[in-house]
Design a protein around this motif. Structure first.
Motif, PDB file in Angstrom:
ATOM      1  N   ILE A  75      44.488  33.729  48.593  1.00 49.55           N
ATOM      2  CA  ILE A  75      43.410  34.278  47.761  1.00 49.55           C
ATOM      3  C   ILE A  75      42.747  35.456  48.463  1.00 49.55           C
ATOM      4  CG2 ILE A  75      41.132  33.729  46.808  1.00 49.55           C
ATOM      5  CD1 ILE A  75      42.219  30.814  46.449  1.00 49.55           C
ATOM      6  N   THR A 113      34.433  30.093  44.437  1.00 49.94           N
ATOM      7  CA  THR A 113      35.844  29.728  44.546  1.00 49.94           C
ATOM      8  C   THR A 113      35.961  28.211  44.668  1.00 49.94           C
ATOM      9  OG1 THR A 113      36.213  31.812  45.677  1.00 49.94           O
ATOM     10  CG2 THR A 113      37.966  30.172  45.839  1.00 49.94           C
ATOM     11  N   GLY A 154      40.249  33.637  43.319  1.00 50.53           N
ATOM     12  CA  GLY A 154      40.374  32.268  42.826  1.00 50.53           C
ATOM     13  C   GLY A 154      40.796  32.234  41.369  1.00 50.53           C
TER      14      GLY A 154
END
Length: 381
Positions: A292, A158, A307
């Protein structure tokens, strides 16, 4: 709609600011009176009260408004998830007959009064906080939750760009809401990148606002809402959950395990819906990564793919799942998510003006609190 199904008939809020100049009890009364007026009822019809922990009490409301016969009170203790957990309590009270008209409210002076460094002293597991963490300078939510973000970056790649996408989307959304604290203050990607480090990887603009203000909702049964000013918004489901070690985050075997991961399947099953059915989501965005994280744990995308989900534009207006059209905790206000519930109701009524999500019929609202307590409500037009 089932005649006894719980519905939200009224919403009310104060302005949101850095310094309200009023007591939290005064803010509470303003929001509750506004919600009652929006529902088209006299305040004295309220017979159930669900306050947010650490603020004005049920007794404060009863005595100030002269409520004649309150038959149900309860206080959820899930930190920021308490607002959605409060909806869970209110719907159960209405469905069981314990109360007919329940108000759920949050009132706080989170900027000018009790700030986050003071509020965390009420968390569970204080022996861990005071004896193992604070002595090493590890004592704020930004520090605790940054571990989860950093682990996600390590395991799934991410990126900082994904965090920036959340921050920029929330700030852009707030530019369409004149009541947002960040209205008239647009943000560029460079503004985001230039903000100071708070707790790696969190920059200042990865962190939510601290706000003064109050919000309230009125919950009753569908058959008691026929004379209201607005079409009622149905509460199809509301559920809460707790992580495997709710008093300790640092020693948790799985940092991504939260109460939301347990609550979400229960809520979707109760509602007879799936994440794919949801038209918009109000995600408890105390930090950018938490959008997220919660998108994954609520089932909107697989773990590890949050992400990419936000970078693909899915949470923007017009995306697959618009998130926090009002600007969220990051750019609208931090009233423990009650403003998320109010925005969801406005969207489902079709009253959100320039930020209205076309065809909004089903909304999800998450709550995140303390060391990973979670809650999810599913609302329908």
């Amino acid at each position: 709609m089932n005649s006894t199904a719980p519905v939200i008939t009224g919403i009310g809020e104060t302005e949101y600011s850095r310094d309200s100049g009023r007591s939290t009890t005064r803010l509470c009364i303003e929001a509750v009176l506004a919600a009652a007026a929006d529902a088209g009822i006299a305040p004295q019809q309220i017979d159930g009260i669900v306050p947010f922990p650490g603020g004005p009490s049920a007794e404060d409301l009863i005595s100030t408004l002269g409520l004649p016969d309150v038959t149900f009170t309860a206080v959820p203790h899930l930190g920021g998830a308490s607002t959605v957990a409060g909806i869970h309590l209110a719907t159960r009270a209405v469905a069981s007959g314990a109360a007919r008209t329940v108000v759920v409210f949050v009132a706080r002076n989170g900027k000018s009064g009790t700030r986050i460094d003071q509020r965390v002293r009420t968390l569970a597991g204080q022996q861990f906080r005071t004896e193992l963490e604070m002595v090493h300078g590890f004592g704020t939510p930004a520090q605790w939750y940054s571990m989860i973000c950093r682990r996600h970056m390590h395991e799934f790649g991410t990126s900082r760009a994904a965090l920036a996408e959340v921050a920029l989307t929330m700030r852009a959304n707030a530019q369409r809401h004149p009541g947002a604290q960040m209205y008239g203050r647009p943000m560029t990607e460079q503004d985001y990148l230039d903000s100071r480090m708070i707790a790696d990887p969190y920059l200042l603009l990865d962190c939510c606002l601290e706000s003064d203000g109050a919000g309230a909702i009125i919950v009753t049964a569908a058959d008691r809402s026929r004379d209201g000013r607005h079409s009622p918004v149905a509460v199809l489901a509301a559920a809460e959950g707790h992580p495997d070690s709710p008093d300790d985050l640092c020693g948790r075997a799985d940092l991504f395990n939260t109460g939301l991961g347990k609550a979400a399947p229960r809520a979707f099953t109760e509602a007879g819906a799936t994440p794919a059915d949801i038209d918009l989501a109000m995600i408890y965005d105390c930090f950018t990564f938490e959008v997220i994280h919660q998108l994954e744990e609520a089932g909107f995308c697989p773990r590890g793919q949050g992400g990419d989900f936000v970078l693909d534009g899915n949470i923007r207006p017009g995306g697959r799942l618009p998130v926090n059209p009002h600007g969220g905790l990051l750019s609208h206000a931090h009233i423990a998510g009650m403003n998320h519930v109010i925005e969801a109701v406005r969207q489902l009524r079709g009253d959100a003006g320039d930020r209205q999500v076309d065809g909004a019929r089903l909304a999800a609202v998450t709550g995140w609190g303390d060391l990973g307590d979670g809650a999810l409500a599913i609302l329908a037009a």
